[in-house]
Structures are given as C-alpha cells and as structure tokens.
Write a protein that holds these residues in place. Structure first.
Motif, PDB file in Angstrom:
ATOM      1  N   VAL A 363       0.855  -1.186   0.000  1.00 30.46           N
ATOM      2  CA  VAL A 363       0.000   0.000   0.000  1.00 30.46           C
ATOM      3  C   VAL A 363       0.887   1.231   0.000  1.00 30.46           C
ATOM      4  N   ARG A 364       0.620   2.138  -0.909  1.00 29.26           N
ATOM      5  CA  ARG A 364       1.383   3.387  -0.998  1.00 29.26           C
ATOM      6  C   ARG A 364       0.412   4.561  -0.926  1.00 29.26           C
ATOM      7  N   CYS A 365       0.677   5.512  -0.072  1.00 29.59           N
ATOM      8  CA  CYS A 365      -0.155   6.708   0.072  1.00 29.59           C
ATOM      9  C   CYS A 365       0.678   7.942  -0.258  1.00 29.59           C
ATOM     10  N   ILE A 366       0.155   8.781  -1.118  1.00 29.40           N
ATOM     11  CA  ILE A 366       0.837   9.996  -1.569  1.00 29.40           C
ATOM     12  C   ILE A 366      -0.043  11.186  -1.215  1.00 29.40           C
ATOM     13  N   HIS A 367       0.510  12.137  -0.489  1.00 31.40           N
ATOM     14  CA  HIS A 367      -0.290  13.290  -0.083  1.00 31.40           C
ATOM     15  C   HIS A 367      -0.390  14.331  -1.179  1.00 31.40           C
ATOM     16  N   MET A 368      -1.572  14.921  -1.300  1.00 30.92           N
ATOM     17  CA  MET A 368      -1.795  16.100  -2.124  1.00 30.92           C
ATOM     18  C   MET A 368      -2.659  17.071  -1.336  1.00 30.92           C
ATOM     19  N   GLU A 369      -2.485  18.346  -1.598  1.00 29.53           N
ATOM     20  CA  GLU A 369      -3.267  19.363  -0.889  1.00 29.53           C
ATOM     21  C   GLU A 369      -4.742  19.273  -1.249  1.00 29.53           C
ATOM     22  N   SER A 370      -5.561  19.730  -0.295  1.00 24.89           N
ATOM     23  CA  SER A 370      -6.995  19.870  -0.525  1.00 24.89           C
ATOM     24  C   SER A 370      -7.420  21.264  -0.109  1.00 24.89           C
ATOM     25  N   ALA A 371      -8.654  21.591  -0.405  1.00 27.41           N
ATOM     26  CA  ALA A 371      -9.148  22.942  -0.121  1.00 27.41           C
ATOM     27  C   ALA A 371      -9.632  23.041   1.314  1.00 27.41           C
ATOM     28  N   GLY A 372      -8.691  22.928   2.245  1.00 24.96           N
ATOM     29  CA  GLY A 372      -8.994  23.262   3.616  1.00 24.96           C
ATOM     30  C   GLY A 372      -9.127  22.094   4.565  1.00 24.96           C
ATOM     31  N   CYS A 373      -8.712  22.313   5.792  1.00 26.44           N
ATOM     32  CA  CYS A 373      -8.987  21.469   6.959  1.00 26.44           C
ATOM     33  C   CYS A 373      -7.811  21.435   7.900  1.00 26.44           C
ATOM     34  N   TYR A 374      -8.019  21.927   9.121  1.00 26.59           N
ATOM     35  CA  TYR A 374      -7.122  21.669  10.238  1.00 26.59           C
ATOM     36  C   TYR A 374      -7.848  20.681  11.134  1.00 26.59           C
ATOM     37  N   GLY A 375      -7.402  19.442  11.125  1.00 22.89           N
ATOM     38  CA  GLY A 375      -8.051  18.442  11.942  1.00 22.89           C
ATOM     39  C   GLY A 375      -8.445  17.228  11.125  1.00 22.89           C
ATOM     40  N   HIS A 376      -9.227  16.366  11.723  1.00 18.90           N
ATOM     41  CA  HIS A 376      -9.612  15.090  11.117  1.00 18.90           C
ATOM     42  C   HIS A 376     -10.988  15.228  10.482  1.00 18.90           C
ATOM     43  N   ASN A 377     -10.993  15.513   9.175  1.00 19.12           N
ATOM     44  CA  ASN A 377     -12.279  15.578   8.478  1.00 19.12           C
ATOM     45  C   ASN A 377     -12.498  14.275   7.720  1.00 19.12           C
ATOM     46  N   GLY A 378     -13.078  14.338   6.517  1.00 21.15           N
ATOM     47  CA  GLY A 378     -13.411  13.125   5.785  1.00 21.15           C
ATOM     48  C   GLY A 378     -12.309  12.576   4.908  1.00 21.15           C
ATOM     49  N   ALA A 379     -11.085  13.129   4.974  1.00 19.19           N
ATOM     50  CA  ALA A 379     -10.026  12.733   4.044  1.00 19.19           C
ATOM     51  C   ALA A 379      -9.696  11.250   4.136  1.00 19.19           C
ATOM     52  N   ASP A 380      -9.487  10.736   5.347  1.00 17.56           N
ATOM     53  CA  ASP A 380      -9.150   9.318   5.514  1.00 17.56           C
ATOM     54  C   ASP A 380     -10.298   8.430   5.052  1.00 17.56           C
ATOM     55  N   ASP A 381     -11.531   8.855   5.341  1.00 13.38           N
ATOM     56  CA  ASP A 381     -12.697   8.065   4.949  1.00 13.38           C
ATOM     57  C   ASP A 381     -12.851   8.021   3.432  1.00 13.38           C
ATOM     58  N   ALA A 382     -12.604   9.148   2.770  1.00 12.37           N
ATOM     59  CA  ALA A 382     -12.668   9.160   1.306  1.00 12.37           C
ATOM     60  C   ALA A 382     -11.604   8.242   0.719  1.00 12.37           C
ATOM     61  N   ALA A 383     -10.420   8.221   1.331  1.00 15.31           N
ATOM     62  CA  ALA A 383      -9.361   7.314   0.867  1.00 15.31           C
ATOM     63  C   ALA A 383      -9.793   5.859   1.019  1.00 15.31           C
ATOM     64  N   ALA A 384     -10.463   5.544   2.118  1.00 12.27           N
ATOM     65  CA  ALA A 384     -10.952   4.178   2.316  1.00 12.27           C
ATOM     66  C   ALA A 384     -12.016   3.822   1.290  1.00 12.27           C
ATOM     67  N   ASP A 385     -12.930   4.761   1.034  1.00 16.64           N
ATOM     68  CA  ASP A 385     -13.937   4.534  -0.012  1.00 16.64           C
ATOM     69  C   ASP A 385     -13.267   4.218  -1.346  1.00 16.64           C
ATOM     70  N   ALA A 386     -12.309   5.060  -1.728  1.00 21.28           N
ATOM     71  CA  ALA A 386     -11.635   4.885  -3.013  1.00 21.28           C
ATOM     72  C   ALA A 386     -10.887   3.564  -3.064  1.00 21.28           C
ATOM     73  N   ALA A 387     -10.267   3.183  -1.944  1.00 21.67           N
ATOM     74  CA  ALA A 387      -9.516   1.931  -1.911  1.00 21.67           C
ATOM     75  C   ALA A 387     -10.431   0.722  -2.089  1.00 21.67           C
ATOM     76  N   LEU A 388     -11.573   0.723  -1.411  1.00 22.05           N
ATOM     77  CA  LEU A 388     -12.519  -0.382  -1.547  1.00 22.05           C
ATOM     78  C   LEU A 388     -13.031  -0.491  -2.978  1.00 22.05           C
ATOM     79  N   ILE A 389     -13.332   0.664  -3.575  1.00 27.60           N
ATOM     80  CA  ILE A 389     -13.864   0.653  -4.939  1.00 27.60           C
ATOM     81  C   ILE A 389     -12.786   0.217  -5.931  1.00 27.60           C
ATOM     82  N   ALA A 390     -11.576   0.751  -5.770  1.00 26.62           N
ATOM     83  CA  ALA A 390     -10.485   0.385  -6.675  1.00 26.62           C
ATOM     84  C   ALA A 390     -10.186  -1.107  -6.578  1.00 26.62           C
ATOM     85  N   ARG A 391     -10.276  -1.674  -5.368  1.00 22.02           N
ATOM     86  CA  ARG A 391     -10.052  -3.109  -5.197  1.00 22.02           C
ATOM     87  C   ARG A 391     -11.107  -3.913  -5.960  1.00 22.02           C
TER      88      ARG A 391
END
Length: 714
Positions: A363-391
């Motif tokens: 598993v390889r994770c590469i960071h890219m900027e997004s339009a805002g967020c200090y803290g734990h928003n939906g970024a990790d959850d979106a990555a999990a969604d994408a990973a499940l779908i890509a699988r």
C-alpha cells in the motif's frame, strides 16, 4: 457492466506482486523514488545534478505555509536561493514517517529537524568540495550553492554524483546565528499560492490520471440506518455506469464520467429503502445528555458576592472544508496506490492495509493538498472509499469525491463540551479559588487502524461495532488548556464522555477552543465582580513576561484605554498559549449589536503573537488571521443541528459560516524573538480569538450568554 456483491472475506482475499508506476500531478514536486538523479546527504536533504535541493519531510502542507517555511530554513543553512529548494511530496515510498500533521508542532519538530539536517548537509558538501578542490574546508565559502576557495569553485549540482557514488561524510554543524540571517524572518512569497491564485491544478480535487473512472458512494441517511431494499437494475442501465459495488451498507457506483456518477447516485438514492431509529438525544437535550454521561449535576452552585459559578457550553462544530473530501486510488496486481489529503499518510497506509487485508508494503499513500482542513475531516474516509472501490474494479484508477452533504453529515465533528467553573476574588484583587470541570466527547478518533474508518462500519460484517474502540480514558484533547496559564489556585477535573451522540474527532485546537473561551469568559466575570479592568486583571495574574507582553501589545494596538463604550458596542479580550506550551496569543475584539435584529457583529479584531523565532512573517500572520476569523465564526454562528434520528446540517444554509461580507477587519502584530525555539501557531489563535468575541458581545449586549453560538441569542 456487472454488479459486484463483495463480502469482506472476498475483499481480504488475494494479493499480487508488481510495482505500480506512479504519475505525479502537475505541481506535485519531486519524482518517483525509483528514479534517483542525485544523492541523499542525510534522511532529509538530497542534492540533485540540476542544482536543486530536495527536502524530505513527513508533515503535510494544508494551507499553513509549511512548504515555504521549510524551504526558507533549508535555503538559509545551505546558502542557496529558496527557488532552488524543492519540498518533496509526503509519500510513504520516500518520506520519513512523522505520523500526523497535528498539534501545531510542524515547525517545532520538522522545521527544527530540517534546519539541523540542512546545516549538516552544508558541512558534508564542504567536505566533499575540499577533497575535489584540494582546499581545506575552513577556507571555503558558499554563495548561491557555489563553493569556492583557492581560486577554484564547484557547484552543489556538480557534487551530486560524488554524493550518489559514496556515503557523504558524517557532519555535525552549528546553526547560523541570527546576526547572519539572510532569509529567516524576512518576507518571502508563498510557494503554494501561484497555482491557487491563477486557477492551475492545485488540489487533489483537480487531479486526473489517464483512463480514470469516477465514483460516488451512497450514504445511509443517518448513523443507525439499515438498508432494507435496493433495486439497482435501472441504475445499472444508465449511460456510462460501469460498476455498482455493494458490500453491506457500503454501496458505490463507478462511471466513466463524473456527471454520470452523480446522476447514477441520484437514482440510487431514489431506489434505496432504509430503516431508521431514534438513537440520538436531539440537539435541545445535548448538554443535559453530556452532563448526565459525565455524572455532573444539573444545578451549579449559585453565585454569591465575590464567589462566581458559571457553566459554559460549546456545541458540535464542523470542519467545514470548502472542498469536499476526495481521493484517487488504483489497484493493480495486488498493490494499492492512493492519492489523499489525509494528515497522516503512514497511519492511513496501516489503516487501509488492515481494511483490505494487504501487507503495508503493498500500500502506498501519496499526499496532495486539498481545499482546507485543520483536523480530522473526511479525508481518511474518502481514501478508504476509493480503496474499496479500486479493489473491486482493478486495473484503472478511480477518483472518489464526496458530495457536499456527505462532508456535512459524515465527517467527524469537533466535540461538544461543557465547562463548569467556580471561583472568587479576594479583597486584594487576587483570584483566591478556582475550580474547573471539563466534560468532553472524544477528540482523538483518527485512524489508527481500519476500525475508525467510516466504510469499516458499513461493510458486512463491520470491522468494528463503533468508532470508539481503543480509546483511552480521556480520549485525547479535551483537556487542552483546561489548566489555566494564570497564577491561580486551580483544581481541574476532566470527565470523558466515551459515548457521545455524534461522531467526533480532532478539530483545530481540540479542546483548547472551548476551555479558553470558558476560562477567559470567567476571568472577565471575576474581574467584573471585583470592579477591575479585565486586561489589567489578566496581567496581574501572569508571571511570564512574554505572556504579559502579548497582552500589552494587543491592548495598545486596539486602543483599549481610548475605547468609549456606547449602548450596543463592546470590547473584549482573550489570551492563551496553545496547551500552555505553544505560541502566546492575545486578541482584542470590538462587537456591535444590530438594533433591528439584535444579532452581534464583530467589527474588528486585533491580535498579537509571540511564536519565538519567526521564520516566515507572512505565514505566521496568515495562520493567526485565519484562526481569528474562523474562531469568530465558531463563536457567533456554527452549530451542528440534529434531531432524534438524523443530523440536519447538510448544506451551507443549514450550517452557516461567517461570510466574506461579515468578516471583521483583522490586524496582527508579531513579536519576533530571534534565536528562540519555534512555537506552534496553526491552532494558537482559536481560543483567545473566540474568547475575545464572547467577551466583546457580552459587553455590547449588557448580559452574557454562556452557550455558543451567540448570534441567535437576541
């Protein structure tokens, strides 16, 4: 097109062994780590043949100006122009593992490490040049990446081959003294702004790969909703739909174009039938629920004479990222690559590996900027969604983006909190008693494994029953700033509400915002009870001269003594150090009450900050100014609304934030202390700014409301 019914067992089966080739987006600096063109001088510093210096860090840029500050430090110690510094993407294939970018600690930890590494790299390069030029290293000098001495010269770029061919000499080096600074503390253009200001691809949401498909996830309407029925036949026949991925309550559609994915999602919503239950207390009962869970009596002791008791309440608040969370994932031959705006690529990698049953090495994770967020928003959850779908649909990259209502309804919120304070002032004007009880839901549910990912709750069987697994007694963050920085006889009691009604996690400053708003409001109430000036009252209870200095600076810049109160106008002050160890911040605000509506508006905010040595003055001001405005928005307007079944704040109408036309005039003074350690500033303004707004509104109204937000309190 075929619908895939995927059990978790199926998802966990099978792995391959081919390395995925990576295409980095325009603007994402650096190269794939399997294409070296220079050599590492140490873990942080790499010199390339083209004369550029690549700096490797594990903390991410999210709009706080970190790349610019890191480049400034490296350029200062290496004696090269900042434009020759490349801060490499945070990539699990090449970056040091620095966990999460949090706690306003990037400059304290990463910045300090980069500066020391750059100084050591300079000495190592001088040693290599000494061998090539036949000149003793002490006789060499560096200017713009050119080492010269004895009538000869060699560039950093020309030494790249020597660095790659042999181990660079170990080196320890002293840091530059402040008197020799050429770049630290001086204005420098932000490296991340040109693309954002000119409309070029700047964010993960802009990222596109050849052959990429688009996906959307069908979310339940509420936390406890169960999928009773879903007929996908009509959706499967829609133009462009490639796959429908289904596993328990996790349902996603994959299409060739984004508009086709959105259209298919709308049809899925119409086709889905859910069973819901009344499992929430409702917003009106929220604070009673928290007090009951914490064992805190409903009634507070009455205020009598100089003894004051007060209960302050802060509701759930959203991160409110302007760009909804997104991720791009590709699963090919047993390996997963995810482009993400998560604030910790290494913890995310471990979590995704657990969710998909893969070794972390695949598993390889590469960071890219997004339009805002200090803290734990939906970024990790979106990555999990994408990973499940890509699988589920391997071989082509998949771009998954949340809809606005996904972000609003499903992100982890900043926790609701209750703070009960009591105390008194003696006849000498000193605080003679202080009791502070803190009640808070969890601030720390970032993924530390698959169980805290949103999709992990929706697959069948669920990876974990809830997001609460593994929490400590306190759950992290609720006690930030609960201990007052003032010299008072404080007793603090922190009470953890493990089963908060809504999903919660880290939001900018964690518990510091609520605790500082409560403490600083209470300081005003104590000062008023004793007939004392609030600013002077604070200074009298501080032994730290740097704390007194920021208060004096903010008060002077605001014109505290010259301010003349009239009906409907008021001033207020707030002070704190983030968790009593970060930057010193004081803010003074001026509030005005609209005569017709009774709603408060903040006319101006004046801040002062001491963050030790200032690397990038503009970057510090940006963070403090942004924090002041965001704190004003939290204090005046923001609240997550919910009933017995659902969260109701699904868009910007039902979750208002401070608009540009409502923003106050903001000024910030910096107190620079060259040579002093760096103190974190990203979250430091939230508490002081929010407190200053609360105190200003209380004075303007002539009465205090202790439950946020304040704008609807007539």
């Amino acid at each position: 097109m075929t619908e895939q019914n995927l059990s978790r067992r199926t998802l966990l089966a099978g792995t391959g062994a081919l390395v995925v080739s990576i295409l980095l987006p325009e603007g994402a600096q650096g190269q794939s780590p399997d294409l070296p063109s220079g050599g590492r001088l140490n873990e942080r510093i790499e010199v390339r043949a083209d004369g550029t210096i690549h700096v490797h860090v594990g903390r991410i840029e999210m709009g706080q100006g970190l790349r610019t500050a890191i480049a400034t430090l490296a350029a200062e110690e290496l004696e090269v122009p900042p434009e020759r510094i490349v801060v490499a993407p945070v990539d699990t294939a090449s970056a040091p593992n620095e966990g999460y970018t949090d706690g306003s600690a990037s400059m304290q930890s990463t910045g300090t490490a980069v500066r020391r590494a750059a100084a050591a790299a300079r000495e190592a390069l001088l040693a290599l040049a000494s061998r090539q030029l036949g000149v003793p290293a002490p006789a060499l000098r560096v200017e713009d990446g050119i080492i010269s001495g004895g009538g000869r010269r060699v560039s950093y770029g020309a030494l790249a081959g020597a660095v790659a061919a042999q181990a660079a000499p170990a080196a320890r080096a002293a840091l530059k003294p402040p008197r020799d600074y050429r770049r630290i503390g001086r204005a420098a253009p932000r490296l991340d702004l040109p693309a954002k200001l000119t409309g070029r691809a700047a964010y993960l949401q802009d990222f596109r790969l050849p052959g990429m498909r688009h996906a959307r996830v069908l979310r339940p309407p509420s936390y406890g909703a169960r999928l009773a029925a879903l007929d996908t036949d009509a959706v499967a026949a829609l133009p462009g739909v490639a796959e429908i991925v289904r596993n328990g309550r996790f349902v996603a559609v994959v299409a060739e174009r984004e508009d086709e994915a959105i259209r298919a999602l709308d049809h899925l919503r119409s086709a889905a039938r859910w069973r819901e239950s009344e499992s929430l207390p409702g917003r009106d009962a929220l604070f009673a629920y928290l007090r009951a869970e914490a064992g805190l009596a409903e009634d507070e002791a009455p205020s009598t004479g100089r003894r004051i008791s007060a209960t302050y309440e802060v509701p759930y608040r959203m991160h409110g990222a302007i760009g909804p969370s997104a991720a791009v994932a590709e699963f090919r031959d047993g390996r997963l690559t995810v482009w993400t705006h998560a604030q910790g690529v290494y913890p995310l990698r471990a979590s995704l590996a657990g969710l998909l049953g893969l070794p972390e090495s695949r598993v390889r994770c590469i960071h890219m900027e997004s339009a805002g967020c200090y803290g734990h928003n939906g970024a990790d959850d979106a990555a999990a969604d994408a990973a499940l779908i890509a699988r589920a649909v391997p071989g082509r990259p998949v771009r998954l983006q949340w809809m606005r209502e996904d972000e609003h309804l499903w992100e982890p919120y900043g926790p609701a909190m209750v703070m009960r304070l009591s105390g008194e002032v003696d006849r000498a004007g000193r605080v003679a008693a202080w009791r502070h009880i803190v009640v808070s839901a969890p601030h720390a549910s970032r993924p530390g494994g698959a169980a805290r990912l949103l999709a992990a709750q929706h697959v069948e069987p669920p990876v974990a029953a809830s997001f609460l697994g593994g929490f400590s007694q306190w759950g992290g963050g609720g006690g930030y700033n609960a201990e007052p920085y003032y010299e008072v006889p404080a007793r603090v009691d922190s009470r953890f509400v493990r089963h908060g009604p809504l999903r919660s996690s880290a939001l900018r400053s964690l518990g510091a915002f609520a605790n500082v708003v409560a403490i600083e409001s209470f300081m005003d109430e104590l000062a008023l009870s004793a007939g004392l000036d609030p600013a002077a009252f604070r200074a009298a209870h501080l032994r730290d001269p740097r704390a007194v200095a920021v208060i004096e600076q903010a008060v002077a810049d605001f014109g505290w003594q010259a301010f003349r109160r009239v009906p409907g106008r008021g001033r207020g002050i707030g002070f704190a150090r983030l968790d009593n160890s970060g930057a010193y911040v004081a803010v003074v605000s001026e509030a005005e009450i609209d005569a017709a509506s009774g709603r408060p508006r903040i006319r101006r905010m004046v801040g002062a900050v001491d963050c030790g040595e200032v690397i990038s003055p503009d970057g510090v001001r940006n963070q403090i100014e942004g924090g002041m405005v965001q704190a004003a928005s939290w204090t005046l307007l923001e609240l997550v609304d919910f009933d017995r079944s659902r969260v109701l704040s699904r868009d910007w109408d039902s979750y208002p934030i401070l608009r540009i036309t409502e923003a106050p005039n903001v000024t910030v003074s910096l107190i620079d202390r060259p040579g002093e350690p760096y103190l974190g500033v990203g979250e430091a303004a939230m508490g002081p700014a929010g407190a200053s707004v609360a105190n200003a509104v209380a004075q303007a109204r002539g009465r205090r409301r202790r439950t946020l937000p304040l704008a609807d309190a007539g």
